[in-house]
Scaffold this motif. Structure first.
Motif, PDB file in Angstrom:
ATOM      1  N   THR A   1       0.851  -1.188   0.000  1.00  0.00           N
ATOM      2  CA  THR A   1       0.000   0.000   0.000  1.00  0.00           C
ATOM      3  C   THR A   1       0.884   1.235   0.000  1.00  0.00           C
ATOM      4  N   LEU A   2       0.297   2.387  -0.367  1.00  0.00           N
ATOM      5  CA  LEU A   2       1.076   3.626  -0.379  1.00  0.00           C
ATOM      6  C   LEU A   2       0.715   4.497   0.831  1.00  0.00           C
ATOM      7  N   SER A   3       1.759   5.013   1.466  1.00  0.00           N
ATOM      8  CA  SER A   3       1.584   5.967   2.570  1.00  0.00           C
ATOM      9  C   SER A   3       2.214   7.293   2.177  1.00  0.00           C
ATOM     10  N   ILE A   4       1.562   8.390   2.553  1.00  0.00           N
ATOM     11  CA  ILE A   4       2.208   9.711   2.459  1.00  0.00           C
ATOM     12  C   ILE A   4       2.193  10.345   3.846  1.00  0.00           C
TER      13      ILE A   4
ATOM     14  N   SER B   1      -3.582   4.599   0.948  1.00  0.00           N
ATOM     15  CA  SER B   1      -4.467   4.080  -0.108  1.00  0.00           C
ATOM     16  C   SER B   1      -5.697   3.442   0.540  1.00  0.00           C
ATOM     17  N   ASP B   2      -6.878   3.615  -0.122  1.00  0.00           N
ATOM     18  CA  ASP B   2      -8.098   3.078   0.480  1.00  0.00           C
ATOM     19  C   ASP B   2      -8.684   1.881  -0.263  1.00  0.00           C
ATOM     20  N   SER B   3      -7.945   1.360  -1.251  1.00  0.00           N
ATOM     21  CA  SER B   3      -8.343   0.105  -1.899  1.00  0.00           C
ATOM     22  C   SER B   3      -7.082  -0.493  -2.525  1.00  0.00           C
ATOM     23  N   LEU B   4      -7.133  -1.766  -2.831  1.00  0.00           N
ATOM     24  CA  LEU B   4      -5.942  -2.397  -3.432  1.00  0.00           C
ATOM     25  C   LEU B   4      -5.687  -1.844  -4.827  1.00  0.00           C
ATOM     26  N   GLU B   5      -6.774  -1.521  -5.550  1.00  0.00           N
ATOM     27  CA  GLU B   5      -6.616  -0.950  -6.889  1.00  0.00           C
ATOM     28  C   GLU B   5      -5.952   0.435  -6.794  1.00  0.00           C
TER      29      GLU B   5
ATOM     30  N   ALA C   1      -1.791  -5.121   4.344  1.00  0.00           N
ATOM     31  CA  ALA C   1      -1.088  -3.843   4.501  1.00  0.00           C
ATOM     32  C   ALA C   1      -2.021  -2.643   4.311  1.00  0.00           C
ATOM     33  N   MET C   2      -2.919  -2.716   3.328  1.00  0.00           N
ATOM     34  CA  MET C   2      -3.788  -1.564   3.041  1.00  0.00           C
ATOM     35  C   MET C   2      -4.704  -1.289   4.234  1.00  0.00           C
ATOM     36  N   ALA C   3      -5.414  -2.309   4.687  1.00  0.00           N
ATOM     37  CA  ALA C   3      -6.354  -2.126   5.805  1.00  0.00           C
ATOM     38  C   ALA C   3      -5.609  -1.810   7.096  1.00  0.00           C
ATOM     39  N   LYS C   4      -4.470  -2.460   7.296  1.00  0.00           N
ATOM     40  CA  LYS C   4      -3.704  -2.237   8.529  1.00  0.00           C
ATOM     41  C   LYS C   4      -3.235  -0.781   8.598  1.00  0.00           C
ATOM     42  N   ASN C   5      -2.764  -0.247   7.453  1.00  0.00           N
ATOM     43  CA  ASN C   5      -2.328   1.144   7.437  1.00  0.00           C
ATOM     44  C   ASN C   5      -3.496   2.083   7.729  1.00  0.00           C
ATOM     45  N   ARG C   6      -4.659   1.811   7.134  1.00  0.00           N
ATOM     46  CA  ARG C   6      -5.842   2.663   7.378  1.00  0.00           C
ATOM     47  C   ARG C   6      -6.210   2.645   8.863  1.00  0.00           C
TER      48      ARG C   6
END
Ligand code: DGI
Length: 137
Positions: free
Chosen positions: A4-7, A117-121, A80-85
């Motif tokens: 996932t992407l983080s800023i 990021s809020d979705s895998l896409e 990773a995406m959900a965990k980061n959110r």
């Protein structure tokens, strides 16, 4: 492995809490597969947030995102995406759960410390927006 992407946004970079935020990711079991500090141009910020182009807060959002450097990272791990959110907390820091990044480091819904990021896409597209294949290890 999911990525996932983080800023880390300009407000948090200015507060000098980049290391503290990256530590949240690593402590939660996410691996930093790529990271860099960059200054976004207006065109970069407008393209990145194009989905919000019609929203009333779009111009303020773009101005904020170019108000100083950001730290972009690729985070990798299970879910990773959900965990980061989850680590980030709600968009509005007043509504963010205690112990989340936004509860601890964000000042307002505009200056809210982090993007994730809020979705895998979206994650795949956002990672490509910032990183070439050889920058991701
Ligand atoms: O994925 P998030 O960053 O949690 O939230 P989002 O994708 O819905 O919105 C992107 C950014 O736009 C958010 O981090 C801050 C800004 N934003 C969203 N909703 C509002 C907002 N800014 C203002 N001023 N008012 C809003 O209602």
């Amino acid at each position: 492995m999911e990525q996932t992407l983080s800023i880390i946004k300009p407000d948090a970079v200015k507060k000098n809490v980049v290391g503290k935020i990256l530590d949240r990711f690593e402590s939660a079991g996410l691996r930093i597969a790529a990271t860099k500090k960059i200054q976004l141009s207006q065109a970069d910020a407008e393209a990145f947030y194009a989905v919000h182009a019609e929203r009333p807060f779009f111009n303020d959002l773009v101005e904020f995102m170019i108000s100083g450097p950001v730290v972009v990272s690729v985070l990798e791990g299970q879910n990773a995406m959900a965990k980061n959110r989850e680590l980030m907390g709600a968009t509005n820091p007043k509504e963010a759960a205690a112990g989340t990044i936004r509860a601890d480091f964000a000042d307002s819904i505009d200056a809210n410390a982090v993007h994730g990021s809020d979705s895998l896409e979206n994650a795949a597209n956002e990672i490509k927006f910032f990183f070439s294949d050889r920058e991701i290890c």
